[in-house]
Write a protein that holds these residues in place. Structure first.
Motif, PDB file in Angstrom:
ATOM      1  N   GLY A  37       0.962  -1.568  -0.118  1.00  0.00           N
ATOM      2  CA  GLY A  37       0.039   0.044  -0.346  1.00  0.00           C
ATOM      3  C   GLY A  37       0.664   1.771   0.453  1.00  0.00           C
ATOM      4  N   PRO A  38      -0.026   2.582  -0.402  1.00  0.00           N
ATOM      5  CA  PRO A  38       1.235   3.469  -0.570  1.00  0.00           C
ATOM      6  C   PRO A  38       2.045   4.210   0.745  1.00  0.00           C
ATOM      7  CG  PRO A  38      -1.141   3.805  -1.146  1.00  0.00           C
ATOM      8  CD  PRO A  38      -1.170   2.346  -1.117  1.00  0.00           C
ATOM      9  N   ASN A  39       2.559   4.535   0.547  1.00  0.00           N
ATOM     10  CA  ASN A  39       2.894   5.585   1.865  1.00  0.00           C
ATOM     11  C   ASN A  39       2.208   6.368   2.747  1.00  0.00           C
ATOM     12  OD1 ASN A  39       5.704   6.502   0.268  1.00  0.00           O
ATOM     13  ND2 ASN A  39       6.031   5.319   1.359  1.00  0.00           N
ATOM     14  N   ALA A  41      -0.455   4.836   4.283  1.00  0.00           N
ATOM     15  CA  ALA A  41      -1.269   3.557   3.822  1.00  0.00           C
ATOM     16  C   ALA A  41      -2.384   2.857   5.813  1.00  0.00           C
ATOM     17  CB  ALA A  41      -1.403   2.410   2.999  1.00  0.00           C
ATOM     18  N   GLY A  42      -0.746   3.160   6.426  1.00  0.00           N
ATOM     19  CA  GLY A  42      -1.413   2.125   7.769  1.00  0.00           C
ATOM     20  C   GLY A  42      -0.686   1.182   8.197  1.00  0.00           C
ATOM     21  N   LYS A  43       0.302   0.531   7.533  1.00  0.00           N
ATOM     22  CA  LYS A  43       0.849  -0.584   7.439  1.00  0.00           C
ATOM     23  C   LYS A  43       1.797  -0.747   8.562  1.00  0.00           C
ATOM     24  CE  LYS A  43       3.178  -0.095   3.696  1.00  0.00           C
ATOM     25  NZ  LYS A  43       2.580   1.618   3.234  1.00  0.00           N
ATOM     26  N   THR A  44       2.664  -0.368   9.248  1.00  0.00           N
ATOM     27  CA  THR A  44       3.151  -0.143  10.146  1.00  0.00           C
ATOM     28  C   THR A  44       2.653   0.450  11.447  1.00  0.00           C
ATOM     29  OG1 THR A  44       4.980   0.912   9.289  1.00  0.00           O
ATOM     30  CG2 THR A  44       5.384   0.860  11.762  1.00  0.00           C
ATOM     31  N   THR A  45       1.685   1.277  10.877  1.00  0.00           N
ATOM     32  CA  THR A  45       0.400   1.401  12.713  1.00  0.00           C
ATOM     33  C   THR A  45      -0.247   0.373  12.518  1.00  0.00           C
ATOM     34  OG1 THR A  45       0.400   3.566  11.784  1.00  0.00           O
ATOM     35  CG2 THR A  45      -1.190   2.878  13.321  1.00  0.00           C
TER      36      THR A  45
HETATM   37  N1  LIG Z   1       2.309   8.192  16.489  1.00  0.00           N
HETATM   38  C1  LIG Z   1       1.885   8.448  15.846  1.00  0.00           C
HETATM   39  N2  LIG Z   1       1.216   9.957  15.734  1.00  0.00           N
HETATM   40  C2  LIG Z   1       0.726  10.558  14.740  1.00  0.00           C
HETATM   41  N3  LIG Z   1       0.522  10.292  13.778  1.00  0.00           N
HETATM   42  C3  LIG Z   1       0.734   8.631  13.052  1.00  0.00           C
HETATM   43  C4  LIG Z   1       1.414   8.006  14.301  1.00  0.00           C
HETATM   44  N4  LIG Z   1       2.069   6.835  13.593  1.00  0.00           N
HETATM   45  C5  LIG Z   1       1.505   6.779  12.243  1.00  0.00           C
HETATM   46  N5  LIG Z   1       1.000   8.049  12.369  1.00  0.00           N
HETATM   47  C6  LIG Z   1       0.568   8.698  10.918  1.00  0.00           C
HETATM   48  O1  LIG Z   1      -0.647   7.887  10.500  1.00  0.00           O
HETATM   49  C7  LIG Z   1      -0.465   7.246   8.702  1.00  0.00           C
HETATM   50  C8  LIG Z   1      -0.009   5.914   8.974  1.00  0.00           C
HETATM   51  O2  LIG Z   1       1.452   6.349   9.071  1.00  0.00           O
HETATM   52  P1  LIG Z   1       2.279   4.469   8.871  1.00  0.00           P
HETATM   53  O3  LIG Z   1       3.675   4.512   9.336  1.00  0.00           O
HETATM   54  O4  LIG Z   1       1.069   3.298   9.584  1.00  0.00           O
HETATM   55  O5  LIG Z   1       2.264   4.115   7.509  1.00  0.00           O
HETATM   56  P2  LIG Z   1       2.962   3.323   6.455  1.00  0.00           P
HETATM   57  O6  LIG Z   1       1.796   2.510   5.440  1.00  0.00           O
HETATM   58  O7  LIG Z   1       3.537   2.451   7.070  1.00  0.00           O
HETATM   59  O8  LIG Z   1       3.487   3.847   5.105  1.00  0.00           O
HETATM   60  P3  LIG Z   1       5.001   3.068   4.976  1.00  0.00           P
HETATM   61  O9  LIG Z   1       4.900   3.097   3.469  1.00  0.00           O
HETATM   62  O10 LIG Z   1       5.644   4.987   4.293  1.00  0.00           O
HETATM   63  O11 LIG Z   1       6.754   2.692   5.321  1.00  0.00           O
HETATM   64  C9  LIG Z   1       0.337   8.639   8.652  1.00  0.00           C
HETATM   65  O12 LIG Z   1      -0.268   9.651   7.716  1.00  0.00           O
HETATM   66  C10 LIG Z   1       1.710   8.852  10.024  1.00  0.00           C
HETATM   67  O13 LIG Z   1       2.033   9.982   9.320  1.00  0.00           O
END
Ligand SMILES: Nc1ncnc2c1ncn2[C@@H]1O[C@H](COP(=O)(O)OP(=O)(O)OP(=O)(O)O)[C@@H](O)[C@H]1O
Ligand SMILES: [Mg+2]
Length: 247
Positions: A37-39, A41-45
């Motif tokens: 999924g795109p940057n 997207a919430g994958k790490t969250t």
């Molecule tokens: N602790 C936090 N506080 C505030 N915002 C957060 C926090 N953790 C994540 N976010 C926001 O939640 C959204 C999802 O972030 P996440 O890091 O999960 O995306 P991702 O899919 O892992 O992206 P990437 O491919 O860039 O790693 C982003 O907009 C990020 O800025």
């Protein structure tokens, strides 16, 4: 077959921004799953929620045969029930040998004295060798971890996670910074690991995901946008629109 991990209707907001939005996800006890999924997207969250680092505002996260709620457990307790997580940067002990790093990983499971005795036993030595073999580092046991390539350090860290005997392994962007040969070795390793445990891999590298040859979940704006084979999801117009078509 019942799921090992079941995430249902989970949402979380940061300062009013819904990073995870009614997300549902489930994985079986011996399954490999790619999450793309795109940057943002919430994958790490999503991984933060499963490991207890971030607590959702709503929804449920249940685990194992007895469907216990992970939301009631501390991060340490979640690790103890069998959730292992690999972060992007390797955190091995550079001044220690590969073998010593693996002994240390076995130690955190057993307590210091028991681990030392275990490491010196034939069984303990076998286990260190077995872990090294699982990640292709059996020929590197006496080397200092600091001398390993970036990819080899990543594999060592995976072996250290395996020492904890996780039933679910979460791996965030393993291919980053690896050579093509290292990436190929890593996919083979993850496929093998998922024969006996659940493995979730977040990765942007599509060639890497293709080699995993597994079910793919596409996240977008904190929800599942599509799920299925890589061919199925990459043909999905919505996926092309938000992820693949961006240039
Ligand atoms: N602790 C936090 N506080 C505030 N915002 C957060 C926090 N953790 C994540 N976010 C926001 O939640 C959204 C999802 O972030 P996440 O890091 O999960 O995306 P991702 O899919 O892992 O992206 P990437 O491919 O860039 O790693 C982003 O907009 C990020 O800025
Ligand atoms: Mg991320």
């Amino acid at each position: 077959m019942s799921a090992l991990l079941e995430v249902s209707g989970v949402s979380v907001s940061f300062d009013g921004f819904r990073a995870i939005n009614n997300l549902s996800f489930s994985i079986g006890p011996a399954e490999l799953r790619a999450v793309i999924g795109p940057n943002g997207a919430g994958k790490t969250t999503f991984m933060d929620i499963v490991t207890g680092k971030t607590r959702p505002d709503e929804g449920s996260v249940t685990w194992g045969e007895r469907s216990i709620s992970l939301l009631k457990l501390s991060e340490a307790a979640i690790a103890r029930v069998g959730v292992g997580r690999k972060f992007q940067r390797p955190t091995v002990f550079e001044d220690q040998t590969v073998a010593e790093n693996l002994v240390l990983a076995l130690k955190s499971k057993r307590g210091p004295v028991a681990a030392l005795l275990y490491a010196l036993s034939a069984q303990g030595r076998d286990r260190v060798l077995e872990l090294a073999q699982e990640v292709g580092l059996a020929d590197h046991l006496p080397r200092k971890a600091g001398e390993l390539s970036h990819g080899q350090k990543q594999w060592l860290e995976i072996a250290m996670l395996l020492a904890q005997e996780p039933r679910l392994l979460l791996v965030d962007e393993p291919a980053a910074g690896m050579t093509l040969a290292e990436r190929e070795h890593t996919t083979a390793m993850l496929v093998e690991m998922a024969r006996t445990r659940a493995v979730v891999v977040v990765e942007h590298d599509m060639d890497f995901v293709r080699r995993l040859n597994c079910k793919v979940t596409v996240l977008h704006e904190g929800s599942v946008l599509a799920e299925g084979t890589l061919d199925h999801v990459t043909r999905d117009p919505a996926v092309i629109e938000v992820y693949l078509g961006r240039g």
